[in-house]
Scaffold this motif. Sequence first.
Motif, mmCIF file in Angstrom:
data_model
loop_
_atom_site.group_PDB
_atom_site.id
_atom_site.type_symbol
_atom_site.label_atom_id
_atom_site.label_comp_id
_atom_site.label_asym_id
_atom_site.label_seq_id
_atom_site.Cartn_x
_atom_site.Cartn_y
_atom_site.Cartn_z
ATOM 1 N N GLY A 99 -10.330 -4.823 -2.892
ATOM 2 C CA GLY A 99 -11.253 -5.018 -3.789
ATOM 3 C C GLY A 99 -11.737 -3.567 -4.246
ATOM 4 O O GLY A 99 -11.965 -3.601 -5.448
ATOM 5 N N TYR A 100 -11.746 -3.045 -3.250
ATOM 6 C CA TYR A 100 -12.068 -2.080 -3.778
ATOM 7 C C TYR A 100 -11.583 -0.771 -3.884
ATOM 8 O O TYR A 100 -11.887 0.364 -4.835
ATOM 9 N N ILE A 101 -10.640 -0.279 -3.089
ATOM 10 C CA ILE A 101 -9.293 0.966 -3.266
ATOM 11 C C ILE A 101 -9.320 0.660 -4.942
ATOM 12 O O ILE A 101 -8.961 1.319 -5.436
ATOM 13 N N LYS A 102 -9.104 -0.191 -5.484
ATOM 14 C CA LYS A 102 -8.995 -0.664 -6.907
ATOM 15 C C LYS A 102 -10.119 -0.215 -8.112
ATOM 16 O O LYS A 102 -9.475 -0.196 -9.332
ATOM 17 N N GLN A 103 -11.267 -0.436 -7.732
ATOM 18 C CA GLN A 103 -11.920 0.163 -8.601
ATOM 19 C C GLN A 103 -12.958 1.231 -8.101
ATOM 20 O O GLN A 103 -13.492 1.195 -9.314
ATOM 21 N N PHE A 104 -12.971 1.702 -6.789
ATOM 22 C CA PHE A 104 -13.612 2.602 -6.411
ATOM 23 C C PHE A 104 -12.676 3.747 -6.371
ATOM 24 O O PHE A 104 -11.578 3.892 -5.316
ATOM 25 N N SER A 105 -13.500 5.029 -7.030
ATOM 26 C CA SER A 105 -12.403 6.342 -6.510
ATOM 27 C C SER A 105 -12.840 6.595 -4.884
ATOM 28 O O SER A 105 -12.568 7.570 -5.235
ATOM 29 N N TYR A 106 -13.054 6.171 -4.271
ATOM 30 C CA TYR A 106 -13.158 7.206 -2.628
ATOM 31 C C TYR A 106 -11.764 7.234 -1.929
ATOM 32 O O TYR A 106 -10.785 6.437 -2.135
ATOM 33 N N ARG A 172 2.524 -1.021 3.450
ATOM 34 C CA ARG A 172 3.877 -1.397 2.935
ATOM 35 C C ARG A 172 4.765 -2.760 3.379
ATOM 36 O O ARG A 172 5.145 -2.941 2.553
ATOM 37 N N PHE A 173 4.910 -3.186 4.547
ATOM 38 C CA PHE A 173 5.393 -4.182 5.049
ATOM 39 C C PHE A 173 5.042 -5.037 5.864
ATOM 40 O O PHE A 173 4.228 -4.707 6.543
ATOM 41 N N SER A 259 -0.369 8.157 -2.243
ATOM 42 C CA SER A 259 -0.500 7.944 -3.416
ATOM 43 C C SER A 259 -0.376 6.035 -3.570
ATOM 44 O O SER A 259 -0.388 5.852 -5.043
ATOM 45 N N VAL A 262 -2.220 2.405 -3.428
ATOM 46 C CA VAL A 262 -2.993 1.172 -5.138
ATOM 47 C C VAL A 262 -1.724 0.562 -5.527
ATOM 48 O O VAL A 262 -1.939 -0.891 -5.235
ATOM 49 N N PHE A 263 -0.806 1.088 -5.419
ATOM 50 C CA PHE A 263 0.653 0.105 -6.458
ATOM 51 C C PHE A 263 0.675 -1.054 -5.500
ATOM 52 O O PHE A 263 1.444 -1.904 -5.978
ATOM 53 N N ALA B 80 -9.518 7.369 -13.098
ATOM 54 C CA ALA B 80 -10.943 7.331 -12.206
ATOM 55 C C ALA B 80 -10.660 8.130 -11.017
ATOM 56 O O ALA B 80 -11.218 8.082 -9.894
ATOM 57 N N ILE B 82 -7.843 6.771 -9.877
ATOM 58 C CA ILE B 82 -7.549 5.572 -8.741
ATOM 59 C C ILE B 82 -6.061 5.500 -8.946
ATOM 60 O O ILE B 82 -5.450 5.260 -7.845
ATOM 61 N N PRO B 84 -2.504 7.438 -8.988
ATOM 62 C CA PRO B 84 -2.231 9.024 -9.079
ATOM 63 C C PRO B 84 -1.021 9.090 -10.573
ATOM 64 O O PRO B 84 -0.224 7.976 -10.077
ATOM 65 N N PRO B 98 -16.825 4.482 -12.010
ATOM 66 C CA PRO B 98 -15.862 3.985 -12.513
ATOM 67 C C PRO B 98 -17.152 2.452 -12.315
ATOM 68 O O PRO B 98 -17.605 1.477 -11.990
ATOM 69 N N GLY B 105 -14.435 -7.208 -5.166
ATOM 70 C CA GLY B 105 -14.633 -5.856 -4.319
ATOM 71 C C GLY B 105 -15.879 -6.257 -3.463
ATOM 72 O O GLY B 105 -16.967 -5.723 -3.853
#
Lengths: 265, 310
Positions: A99-106, A172-173, A259, A262-263, B80, B82, B84, B98, B105
Amino acid sequence: MTSVTRLFIDSTRALKMWRVWTYLGVQDIKAKFHRSFFGPLWIVLTTGFFVTGVGLIYGLLFGQPVHEFLPYLACGFALWGFIVASITDASATFVRAEGYIKQFSYPKQIYLLRTLISSVIVLLIGIAVVIPVQLFFNEITPLGWLYALPGLALLIMAALGHIAVSAYLGARFRDFPHAMAVMLQMMFFITPIMFPIKLLHEKGLGFIYQFNPLYYLIDVVRHPIIQGELALPENYLYAGVYVLATWVAALLVAYKLDSRVVFLL
Amino acid sequence: MTRASLILKNVDITFEGALSSEEGLKSWLKRKLLTRNVDTATNYRIEALKGINLEINHGERVGLIGLNGAGKSTLLKVMADIYPPTAGSVSIKGHVCPMFEFATGFEMNQSGWDNIRIRGLLLGMSADAIEEKLPEIAAFTELGDFLDYPVRTYSSGMFIRLAFAVSTSINPEILLIDESYNANPASMTATLKQLGREKCDRRIAVLGEMRELGTQSARYHADLAEPVLEAHVDAAILVGREMAALAHRLHGEVDVRHVPDSAGALKALEEIASPGDVVLVKGSNAIGLSGLVREAAAGRLAHGKSACSM
């Protein structure tokens, strides 16, 4: 910008934001024991019950004097729990932070440090159980606790390496945490936690721990606490080499997957 | 202060992977063990963005308009930092705030207060600044005593209020807003304000009901009356059952038509729209007002300039 420089920049940015990850880590502990009556005292209780139960039986079985064996067991149990957490629990680091990774760019590394913080808190509470046990048998050496600090630093650095590798591979796995749980269960029986190494020596089975890197990680903290002196110099060296190895592994995994995390969520 | 800017050069985003049944170990082993090409039917490859060049400079406000699936949210996530980019480069100068998803979240078992602190930290506020602004943010959420409750007890409308209050309490150098998830009181108010600034003969607002606002839904809808009046809306077409409260409130103040669905809205719009009108269309995706926008854009509405925002 190459991936390596980006990783480096992200990691330093993450370190600087210590407020964020310490807060999240502490909140995780609070959430874990949310609405439970004993709260973090459960960590103490778990160690306490394990040590009394296993300690009395195995002490008799292996013919160990209880006053030496119980503190040894309590210490090893807390350290082992920390190592396990840094591998299996840590696999969910990024998954939990979706939830955080998908909306904050930290930088994603803050979530690794968050996991480290909460595991270290659990470790410190668990290892504190050794103190009353030692006091009870009048076996405590305050200087030994001081000598444990360099070993503790190595252990925590190794844990950070574990957490990084597990977090990326765990995203990943999804088989990863389960496979690791099985592997660690096997390791538990061959790592000297429930038995002292001199038993292995007597039976000519010394190789069982000598080739086990996790033994050195545990020994550099446990030996000073129990014996009141520094561990063998070569044990620090082996533990240090292992830390380096985990960090190289972490770097490789992060380089491959950072990188893409997020996907993958 | 640095001059904020956002520059995208030849940015591509390609989503690639295996379908869920073939994910992870299975597909990895397949690729490693089989030397022949793996059946590509189980893999997907979606080119979400292709060759995007964009430069946004200090002080500029840019709106992104497009139909569902056009890639608006993806582009925002690239801006943003998020996502790449698969190819091309992104250069961001300035602190980005963002405002993408107001429904995820959260730490479910922790109180509203703790969640405000966590979101604040993640949005780049310092711990001291958060404590300082806490009363102001709390007041803005209008959640009152509910802030002491764990957020898992919140309705989705309450989540939105909490997240929105935190996001708006900071002054970022670059603010990115995505409204794709759902219509909410805040985004409705913001777009109505924009409508009020348009120079035109008449302003027509087509507002779809806001879904999933919980028990306070009627109140949130009725509360939109003020922004509607402030925007000098001449005619309002209200779509969906939940809009009844607003229709009731606006009755007698502006020309209100309350219709059950998107088809009804189109009919009503055809009746009242005339050249020189500005039409605002806004509502939850679930209402299907995008169909109406498509009709309008295709010129099915004989006249009128339409400003659409979904």
